[in-house]
Design an enzyme around this catalytic site. Structure first.
Site, short mmCIF file in Angstrom:
data_model
loop_
_atom_site.label_atom_id
_atom_site.label_comp_id
_atom_site.label_asym_id
_atom_site.label_seq_id
_atom_site.Cartn_x
_atom_site.Cartn_y
_atom_site.Cartn_z
CD GLU A 40 10.91 36.24 78.41
OE1 GLU A 40 9.82 35.91 77.92
OE2 GLU A 40 11.51 37.30 78.11
CE LYS A 113 6.37 37.53 77.28
NZ LYS A 113 7.66 37.36 76.56
CB CYS A 158 9.75 39.82 78.61
SG CYS A 158 10.95 40.44 77.38
#
Length: 271
Positions: A40, A113, A158
């Protein structure tokens, strides 16, 4: 299939970050990896959250997208571009986007995301929602490996790691490899990173490949690192604690079939 998780300690200069990413991709290709995944924010870790706005790209056009496409084509490898900031209709926000490139150089998948990180322990304060617009759609893609097995790969980023329902959806769609490019903080990573990665692997009887940012960054942020590959039984195949580097490992489709036959938990779901 050999895969690589690329660990970085990205700084504020995009050109320096891309140069490091290229060196790591070349190392992965030289080692025989068919798939290499960057972490990321691999291209930018700014001094302020709002720095992302200046680096945003539009789909199909931009320095980072060109970099990823050329790397995939020149190295003849599948490349997953961690995340980069992508333009939205709101000038004050970007998407935190993962792009997947085939060895042809074509972008074959995009994931924005979904879950945005917020954390405040009185000393550290993070709120991705200030400048990031959340995505809404889970994404999988297929990768036909040289061994003949086609891997169904589920994408995540993440903070998504804390939401098992996303990974169960990937498993229900047939995913046998889950990717988690990340920039976990040192505080949360030390407490939960490996625990959560191994849990997602065990719950879904799938491989988990997690490249991460790992070290002290130019902006003062400290990330946990510990990029790793976890097998479908929850065993850590390979890992790297801190600093830039390549984490290599072999995926075995037979191993996935074996654990799913021995423990058919995915077939025993009731709810």
């Amino acid at each position: 299939m050999k895969v690589a998780a690329l660990q970085m300690v990205s700084g504020t200069q995009r050109s320096d970050n891309l140069a490091m990413a290229r060196r790591l991709l070349e190392q992965a290709a030289a080692a025989g990896a068919e798939l290499a995944v960057l972490p990321e924010y691999f291209c930018t870790m700014g001094l302020r959250d709002t720095d992302k706005l200046a680096w945003q790209e539009t789909p199909g056009d931009g320095i980072v997208q060109t970099f990823l496409a050329l790397a995939a084509q020149e190295l003849q490898m599948w490349v997953v571009g961690g995340t980069l900031p992508m333009q939205t209709a709101d000038p004050a926000r970007v998407r935190n986007t993962t792009l997947v490139y085939a060895p042809s150089g074509h972008c074959v998948a995009r994931y924005d995301k979904i879950h945005l990180f917020r954390f405040d322990n009185g000393h550290e304060h993070f709120d991705e929602g200030r400048v990031i617009e959340a995505g809404a759609t889970p994404v999988q893609f297929d990768l036909p490996s040289r061994t003949g097995h086609t891997w169904r790969i589920g994408l995540s980023v993440c903070y998504d790691l804390r939401f098992p329902e996303l990974y169960r959806l990937h498993a229900s769609a047939g995913a046998d490899l889950l990717l988690v490019p990340s920039a976990f903080t040192h505080t949360t990573g030390q407490a939960h990173w490996e625990l959560l990665l191994r849990a997602r692997a065990v719950e879904n009887l799938a491989y988990v490949l997690a490249p991460a940012q790992g070290g002290l960054h130019e902006n003062g942020r400290q990330t946990w690192g510990h990029s790793m590959l976890v097998d479908p039984w929850g065993l850590v195949v390979n890992a790297r604690a801190q600093g830039p580097g390549v984490v290599l490992g072999e995926l075995d489709a037979g191993r996935v079939r074996q654990v799913r036959a021995q423990l058919p938990a995915l077939e025993h779901r009731v709810l």
